[in-house]
Design an enzyme around this catalytic site. Structure first.
Site, mmCIF file in Angstrom:
data_model
loop_
_atom_site.group_PDB
_atom_site.id
_atom_site.type_symbol
_atom_site.label_atom_id
_atom_site.label_comp_id
_atom_site.label_asym_id
_atom_site.label_seq_id
_atom_site.Cartn_x
_atom_site.Cartn_y
_atom_site.Cartn_z
ATOM 1 C CD GLU A 29 66.458 122.364 46.663
ATOM 2 O OE1 GLU A 29 65.434 123.031 46.902
ATOM 3 O OE2 GLU A 29 67.534 122.876 46.307
ATOM 4 C CG LEU B 174 68.045 123.555 50.072
ATOM 5 C CD1 LEU B 174 67.375 123.767 51.417
ATOM 6 C CD2 LEU B 174 68.493 124.869 49.491
ATOM 7 C CD GLU C 294 68.298 125.801 44.575
ATOM 8 O OE1 GLU C 294 69.315 126.291 45.112
ATOM 9 O OE2 GLU C 294 67.270 125.529 45.228
ATOM 10 C CG PHE D 208 58.916 127.878 44.403
ATOM 11 C CD1 PHE D 208 57.631 128.383 44.159
ATOM 12 C CD2 PHE D 208 59.096 127.024 45.480
ATOM 13 C CE1 PHE D 208 56.561 128.043 44.986
ATOM 14 C CE2 PHE D 208 58.027 126.672 46.304
ATOM 15 C CZ PHE D 208 56.759 127.184 46.057
ATOM 16 C CG ASP E 104 60.316 132.657 42.368
ATOM 17 O OD1 ASP E 104 60.058 133.811 42.055
ATOM 18 O OD2 ASP E 104 59.526 131.705 42.175
ATOM 19 C CG HIS F 255 57.422 131.243 47.209
ATOM 20 N ND1 HIS F 255 57.682 132.187 48.174
ATOM 21 C CD2 HIS F 255 58.032 130.109 47.631
ATOM 22 C CE1 HIS F 255 58.401 131.652 49.146
ATOM 23 N NE2 HIS F 255 58.631 130.392 48.840
#
Lengths: 324, 362
Positions: free
Chosen positions: A29, A58, A60, A83, A85, A129
């Site tokens: 991304e 977008l 993952e 990230f 996260d 984050h």
């Protein structure tokens, strides 16, 4: 030699590997025109074009799943997860597909993907984050887990990961992306996966750390030296496969063990290191093993600096272990 | 919204000549042989499981037209991603049934080395990619292979097989979206067999059809009678040709029915009535194709006897041969985790072997 930051070292490693091997492709991304939210891929779109530096939707699981397919076909994809996260929608792909392709096919297929993700606290980013969830990946057979702590190691380990035949989770300590600078050779080199490094030799305590915490460990060791405590600092660098021989020889030398990570204590990777030392070198221990870790809370916002282990807290642990 | 469904052969075996694909008699016979072989395999494998000679099996009875017709439409170098119910895909690709039974038995000639449970195969030599049990996870992977092939300039197509349940999964969405955005040569072949274990498709989605989901991702979705082997072949063939020529992905929804249980661990009486199953038995895909072949003057009693005898022979030989093969060694359990065995695996293997336990019981 030039002086680079950690994130610049990532960029240089990617650029060199993409030049060396046209199978290496990047996807993720905002990694193209924007150069990644941390600028790790800055300039690479212009240099290598949109078919090798791919901005993706977008999702993952789409990024990692697609990367696995590309790897099966013979490319070497290096997806960026913005990230750590945010990796969980892709966690199924990692645990179900990536880690098991070689095993479940009896060695017919392998998915050589290097997933890069910034991890860890220190940027005032709250839970989403900041987390350090390396233990999830270390617990999954078939993955290698690598965490550098210096610009030199970042470049060398990332290059090694890209050349390694197995899937690698490559976690980049975002707090020191720019805060730590170091000399990095312009020429090609790799830092081997599976080897830890004695960053500072010592004889009283073995202090094991990785990522951002390596720098906390060094700060604490300096502090301890002022009190005549000689701390050996070891950068784990690769969680899987762990450099067990180096861990054990250090323990045999010092007989005292501190394990430092910012991830929550319970079920963290420190528990694994601790258990291995108990199994293999208990007779050398002069004191109980101490883990200095993040608390077992979700990653907090306001008290981030207290949540994260610092030299002060490590020093307390050093005092405790020396007084045992 | 259109809910049309492509059909070439009608229930009574009459057919639409304007839609009939131009397949020579030899291909039609091959399709028929493959369907009979698949049915024979399915019935025998279930019986082996009931006798305790294999641990588990997933039947595909009733879906022969969908599986055989679709797989037949791809070229051998196209990469296929079957699900665990798709033995028909392996048959079309010419997998030796001994190899398949060695896998179902998890013996030392199982290509997967006993690492995976029955029906979770993958054979690189015939471009069938190793599969996982969680639903839908292979969908973005199939898109990734297609994307890589496209980047390399190779004119291959990927075909990914899944059921109606998978259309609710995260990875169906992710994969379809990536395929649309990157315009990959991917065929999403959905066998709508009406049930995801116990859940009927009416409770799986409010969408009127599964094929219609393609529209939201910017490409075409086609519905086809999944018990009509020629309709399936035609729809998939057209989508494959389109994809190979740069036309991008297509969803094919094949309407069929899971006559058997979800797996040997499932009891469908808990969630569906026998009358419904009987209705679908009347729409048997093999019977339908036989009527067609009869009308075309291709089928005869002799052909039927020959094809069935041949199928029985292939399956019986395969089972007999596979049952002679011993189990894999314990060492194989530790292989293929990494490209090289890591120290901890070596240590665990060494410790295991030192136990000298009785391994005759598994």
């Amino acid at each position: 030699m030039t002086t680079l930051t950690v994130v610049q070292a990532v960029n240089q490693a990617l650029r060199e590997e993409m030049k060396r091997d046209d199978r290496v492709v990047l996807l993720g991304e905002d990694i193209g025109r924007n150069g990644g939210v941390f600028r790790a891929t800055e300039g690479l779109l212009d240099e290598f074009g949109p078919s090798r530096v791919m901005d993706t939707p977008l999702a993952e699981s789409g990024i990692i799943g697609t990367a696995i397919g590309m790897a099966l076909y013979g490319l070497v994809p290096v997806p960026e997860i913005q990230f750590l996260d945010f990796i969980y929608p892709g966690f199924d792909q990692i645990v179900t597909n990536l880690s098991k392709f070689r095993y479940r096919s009896g060695g017919q297929y392998s998915a050589h993907v290097v997933i890069r993700a910034p991890y860890g606290g220190g940027i005032k980013g709250g839970h989403y984050h900041s987390q350090s969830t390396e233990a999830y990946f270390a617990h999954t057979a078939g993955l290698k887990v690598v965490i550098p702590s210096t610009p030199y190691d970042t470049k060398g380990l990332l290059k090694a990961a890209i050349r390694d035949p197995d899937p690698v989770i490559f976690l980049e300590p975002k707090k020191i992306y720019r805060a730590v600078k170091g000399e990095v050779p312009e020429d090609d080199y790799v830092v081997p996966i599976g080897k830890s490094k004695i960053v500072k030799e010592g004889s009283d305590v073995s202090l094991f750390a990785y990522g951002t915490m390596l720098h906390v460990a060094l700060e604490a060791a300096e502090e301890a030296a002022k009190r005549d405590i000689d701390v050996e600092v070891i950068d784990i660098r690769t969680l899987v496969p762990l450099d067990i021989d180096s861990v054990i020889s250090s323990v045999q030398k010092t007989g005292r063990v501190l394990i430092l990570h910012e991830a929550p204590k319970t079920g963290g990777f420190g528990a694994e290191i601790s258990a291995l030392i108990s199994e293999k070198a208990l007779e050398y221990l002069k004191a109980p093993i101490i883990r200095v870790a993040g608390f077992d809370t979700p990653f907090p916002y306001t008290w981030e600096s207290i949540y994260l282990p610092d030299a002060f807290r490590v020093m307390k642990a050093i005092e405790k272990i020396m007084q045992y | 919204m259109s809910v049309e469904m492509l059909q070439v052969i009608r229930a009574e075996g009459t057919y639409d000549t304007t839609l009939e694909p131009s397949l020579p008699e030899s291909d039609l016979k091959k399709l028929y042989e493959a369907m009979i072989l698949l049915r024979t395999l399915d019935v025998r494998a279930l019986s082996l499981q009931r006798q305790g000679r294999i641990g588990f099996y997933i039947q595909c009875i009733g879906q022969e037209a969908s599986q055989i017709g679709s797989a037949y439409a791809f070229e051998p170098n196209d990469w296929l991603f079957p699900s665990y119910r798709d033995a028909g895909v392996a048959i079309v690709r010419g997998l030796a049934l001994k190899t398949l039974f060695c896998h179902l038995m998890g013996n030392s000639q199982d290509v997967m080395k006993g690492h995976q449970m029955p029906n979770h195969w993958g054979y690189r030599s015939i471009n069938l990619v190793s599969l996982a049990a969680p639903i839908g996870v292979h969908i973005p992977v199939a898109v990734g292979v297609a994307l890589a092939a496209k980047m390399r300039g190779d004119r291959i197509v990927t075909g990914v097989y899944f059921g109606d349940g998978a259309t609710s999964s995260n990875d169906f969405h992710a994969g379809m979206n990536f395929a649309g955005v990157f315009h990959t040569p991917t065929i999403f072949f959905c066998q709508n067999n009406q049930y995801a274990i116990s859940l009927p498709v009416s409770k799986q989605t409010k969408a009127q059809t599964l094929a219609s989901k393609a529209r939201a991702y910017g490409f075409e979705g086609v519905r086809v009678d999944g018990n009509d082997v020629l309709a399936v072949y035609k729809a998939v063939k057209e989508a494959v040709v389109k994809a190979r020529n740069g036309g991008g992905p297509t969803v094919i929804e094949a309407i069929t029915y899971r006559i058997g249980a979800h797996s040997t661990a499932d009891d469908p009486k808990r969630y569906r009535v026998e009358r419904e199953v009987e209705e679908w038995r009347k729409r048997d895909p093999i019977d339908r194709f036989r009527l067609y072949l009869q009308r075309k003057g291709i089928w005869s009693e002799d052909l039927e006897a020959k094809v069935r005898q041949q199928a029985d022979g292939i399956v019986s030989d395969a089972i007999r041969e596979a049952e002679k093969i011993p189990p894999p060694t314990l060492e194989t359990m530790f292989e293929d985790v990494y490209s090289e065995m890591s120290w901890n695996l070596k240590e665990q293997l060494k410790e295991l072997l030192s136990e000298q336990r009785d391994v005759t019981k598994r």
